[in-house]
Motif scaffolding. Structure first.
Motif, PDB file in Angstrom:
ATOM      1  N   ASP A   1     -25.077  42.512 -29.390  1.00  0.00           N
ATOM      2  CA  ASP A   1     -25.934  41.338 -29.554  1.00  0.00           C
ATOM      3  C   ASP A   1     -27.169  41.754 -30.347  1.00  0.00           C
ATOM      4  O   ASP A   1     -27.977  42.551 -29.872  1.00  0.00           O
ATOM      5  CB  ASP A   1     -26.354  40.771 -28.195  1.00  0.00           C
ATOM      6  CG  ASP A   1     -27.098  39.443 -28.329  1.00  0.00           C
ATOM      7  OD1 ASP A   1     -27.007  38.833 -29.404  1.00  0.00           O
ATOM      8  OD2 ASP A   1     -27.757  39.038 -27.355  1.00  0.00           O
TER       9      ASP A   1
ATOM     10  N   TYR B   1     -29.511  40.790 -34.378  1.00  0.00           N
ATOM     11  CA  TYR B   1     -29.566  40.112 -35.675  1.00  0.00           C
ATOM     12  C   TYR B   1     -30.856  40.514 -36.366  1.00  0.00           C
ATOM     13  O   TYR B   1     -31.925  40.534 -35.754  1.00  0.00           O
ATOM     14  CB  TYR B   1     -29.527  38.591 -35.489  1.00  0.00           C
ATOM     15  CG  TYR B   1     -29.634  37.806 -36.783  1.00  0.00           C
ATOM     16  CD1 TYR B   1     -28.512  37.588 -37.575  1.00  0.00           C
ATOM     17  CD2 TYR B   1     -30.853  37.287 -37.203  1.00  0.00           C
ATOM     18  CE1 TYR B   1     -28.606  36.858 -38.757  1.00  0.00           C
ATOM     19  CE2 TYR B   1     -30.957  36.560 -38.376  1.00  0.00           C
ATOM     20  CZ  TYR B   1     -29.834  36.348 -39.154  1.00  0.00           C
ATOM     21  OH  TYR B   1     -29.923  35.641 -40.313  1.00  0.00           O
TER      22      TYR B   1
ATOM     23  N   LYS C   1     -24.166  41.059 -34.749  1.00  0.00           N
ATOM     24  CA  LYS C   1     -23.158  41.138 -33.699  1.00  0.00           C
ATOM     25  C   LYS C   1     -21.836  41.562 -34.332  1.00  0.00           C
ATOM     26  O   LYS C   1     -21.479  41.082 -35.418  1.00  0.00           O
ATOM     27  CB  LYS C   1     -22.966  39.785 -33.022  1.00  0.00           C
ATOM     28  CG  LYS C   1     -24.159  39.259 -32.255  1.00  0.00           C
ATOM     29  CD  LYS C   1     -23.813  37.911 -31.644  1.00  0.00           C
ATOM     30  CE  LYS C   1     -24.987  37.307 -30.905  1.00  0.00           C
ATOM     31  NZ  LYS C   1     -24.642  35.966 -30.353  1.00  0.00           N
TER      32      LYS C   1
ATOM     33  N   ASP D   1     -19.707  38.778 -35.344  1.00  0.00           N
ATOM     34  CA  ASP D   1     -20.071  37.988 -36.515  1.00  0.00           C
ATOM     35  C   ASP D   1     -19.349  38.460 -37.770  1.00  0.00           C
ATOM     36  O   ASP D   1     -19.329  37.743 -38.775  1.00  0.00           O
ATOM     37  CB  ASP D   1     -21.580  38.052 -36.758  1.00  0.00           C
ATOM     38  CG  ASP D   1     -22.375  37.244 -35.741  1.00  0.00           C
ATOM     39  OD1 ASP D   1     -21.749  36.465 -35.000  1.00  0.00           O
ATOM     40  OD2 ASP D   1     -23.608  37.394 -35.691  1.00  0.00           O
TER      41      ASP D   1
END
Length: 604
Positions: free
Chosen positions: A238, A240, A254, A257
């Motif tokens: 987790d 960004y 992530k 992603d």
């Protein structure tokens, strides 16, 4: 090289780098050393020097006294001949801004690990990344960096060079067992490396990134401002973030992603990651070379104030998703959905009524990068509102020039005047020069627009301007607590709200933010309060949200909450929700003028 650095692992388990700096001819009056207190692109004093845990100086096999002058500077006693400084840096910042070291990965920005030798900052320097030290951790470890390789082995360990200290600290280094793929964009070699566990489709990444990179290079005009480019990505459970550099970028995302092998769908997370890559890549022109005069050069020992961050971060935020649209990675409908989310984020912050974009840019050092429970009430983001201003400016220029000029023309003019020759001239844009150039390029008097958009808290004429390219706007009530924006054919007709943002808490519901003029604020509730009961029943996050959805305006609830360790009681009166959620869709009956403007907007 008159200045030489080497870096190796002192203790991976203790997260310690060992750095050695050698100065051939130190200042005879006593050599001063400095470490930056902030890193360009992230506007907060971060005090990197706090992580220097040991430091010593030597000359001709003798120890030389060191005097600490300030939180980030030292003076070495006068000496003749080569001077060597050895020091250790604690590195356990899993972000794009600092340095990190453990048994699985090494990463560093030069601002965190390389002391500047005062008086020598403009001279060439070299760096040795010691192979034995890092290879002892894993034979699979490799080096990725934008630094120029002088003599390196197959895994990238060895000697690198930089033209000066500014280049040295603008080329972060990734060392790990990373995945790697290479591609060319407009003839320029590019590389994507991903560290951390992942199952990314590297071929798809290379294909999609090539489209973004080629579009942006051609937007400003070939050749690209670099000979090679490196995307350095850390995949985590987790996270960004991204930080731009002159010929590279450091990213965190992530792992979910990233595009999965065998899947042709474009997830929301992957779309967001492509937007992040697009954003940082666009900075290669807009802020790394077209930059405020306040950053030319950077003063890395204190805050550098500018009212122009709306142009450098906001306009970049505008072009990041627009680039995805123009190079065919997202549809126009997907673009409008992303735009709606940006507009909604701005609309929901009361700070847009309290702070102008110029003020937000100037105060970033003490407000935007130091957010707290009151930030939504007082601060507007120069990223999100700046992106909306860029859109409005682009559409306004197109409309007023009968579609003959656009923001693209302004950006190209800025590049040709400031960016293309920045490495030799070092000229930045003065505080109001950006506006002057925009008016000269377009032939328009934009004074009223800039006064409204940048120096006032007036809401932007978003709907009216979008209508000119055949886009219909909708400002509606949120349909549920997770509604971030987007067009809805049947919006919620009415709803109530508490005017809070919440987080789960073992005791009940924690209020993270209490929004001004909301029901909770009127009741006397405060950020940090933990609601434990409503009307005598134990509170939960889902219950708290559903009560608002089902409440009638004026309905009263008895709320018990802990503030610190004190139990307090409040009367919470439900209030009508306000329309703060944007949606956009292409109009079905737009006129020919709208269609022509939209066509040029889509293609450049």
């Amino acid at each position: 090289m008159p200045i030489h650095y080497s870096i190796e692992i002192a203790d991976a388990a203790a997260h310690l780098f060992a750095i050695e700096l050698t100065i051939d001819t130190p200042d005879p009056k006593g050599q001063i050393l400095e470490l930056p207190v902030w890193i360009p692109g992230s506007y907060l004093i971060r005090e990197f020097a706090r992580n220097i845990v040991q430091i010593a100086a030597f000359s001709k096999q003798k120890t030389i006294p060191i005097e600490k002058l300030s939180k980030s500077s030292w003076r070495i006693a006068p000496t003749t001949g080569p001077l060597t400084i050895r020091y250790e840096v604690y590195a356990f910042d899993l972000s794009v801004r600092g340095a990190y070291l453990d048994q699985t990965r090494a990463f560093f920005n030069g601002t965190s690990v390389f002391l500047a030798a005062k008086g020598f900052e403009t001279l060439p320097c070299s760096v040795q990344i010691k192979a034995d030290s890092f290879s002892a951790m894993s034979k699979q470890w490799q080096v990725a960096t934008g630094l120029c390789a002088a003599a390196v082995n197959d895994n990238g360990f060895g000697h690198y060079t930089a033209q000066n200290y500014d280049e040295l600290i603008d080329c972060p280094v990734e060392i790990s067992d990373f995945s790697k793929i290479e591609f060319e964009a407009c003839g320029v070699p590019h590389q994507m490396v991903i560290s951390g566990r992942h199952h990314a489709d590297m071929e798809r990444l290379a294909h999609d990134l090539r489209l973004i990179c080629e579009y942006q290079i051609r937007l400003f005009g070939e050749p690209a401002p670099f000979n090679r480019y490196v995307f350095m990505t850390m995949a985590v459970g987790d996270g960004y973030g991204g930080l731009e550099h002159r010929n590279s970028t450091a990213l965190i995302c992530k792992r979910t992603d990233l595009p999965e092998i065998g899947s042709e769908q474009q997830s929301d997370g992957y779309r967001q990651f492509l937007g992040l890559c697009s954003h940082e890549y666009f900075h290669s022109w807009n802020v790394k070379r077209i930059k405020p005069a306040a950053y030319a050069p950077y003063d890395l020992q204190q805050e550098n104030y500018s009212r122009l961050l709306w142009a450098f971060e906001g306009i970049t935020s505008y072009y990041d998703d627009l680039s995805l649209l123009r190079c065919g990675l997202i549809t126009f409908e997907q673009y409008l959905h992303l735009l709606a989310q940006t507009a909604t984020a701005v609309e929901r912050g009361y700070g847009r009524k309290r702070q102008s974009l110029e003020e937000s840019s100037f105060d970033t050092w003490v407000k935007y990068y130091r957010q707290d429970e009151n930030t939504p009430n007082e601060v507007v983001s120069y990223y999100t509102k700046g992106a909306l201003v860029a859109l409005c400016l682009d559409l306004h220029i197109r409309a007023e020039t009968q579609n003959q000029k656009s923001l693209d023309d302004v950006m190209r003019a800025l590049w040709n005047q400031f960016g293309r020759h920045f490495d030799t001239l070092g000229q930045g844009i003065k505080e109001h020069e950006w506006e002057t150039i925009a008016q000269a390029v377009t032939g328009l008097d934009l004074t009223a627009f800039f006064d409204m958009a940048l120096r006032s808290t007036t809401d932007l004429p978003l709907s009216n301007l979008l209508e000119k390219i055949g886009v219909q706007s909708q400002l509606r009530l949120a349909s549920n607590p997770t509604d971030k924006g987007g067009w809805q054919d049947n919006p919620v007709p009415s709803a109530c709200t508490w005017g809070v943002r919440t987080a789960d808490d073992p005791q009940g519901v924690k209020l993270t933010h209490v929004l001004r003029h909301g029901a909770a604020c009127a009741a006397g509730l405060a950020a940090g309060d933990v609601v434990i009961a409503i009307n005598g029943l134990k509170a939960s996050a889902s219950q708290f949200a559903s009560l608002a959805s089902n409440a009638k305006s004026g309905q009263c609830y008895q709320v018990h909450a802990f503030r610190r360790d004190e139990l307090m009681q409040f009367e919470l009166v439900a209030r009508d929700a306000i329309a703060d959620t944007w949606g956009f869709c292409k109009s079905k009956d737009s006129c020919q003028v709208n269609k022509e403007m939209l066509a040029t907007f889509l293609r450049n």
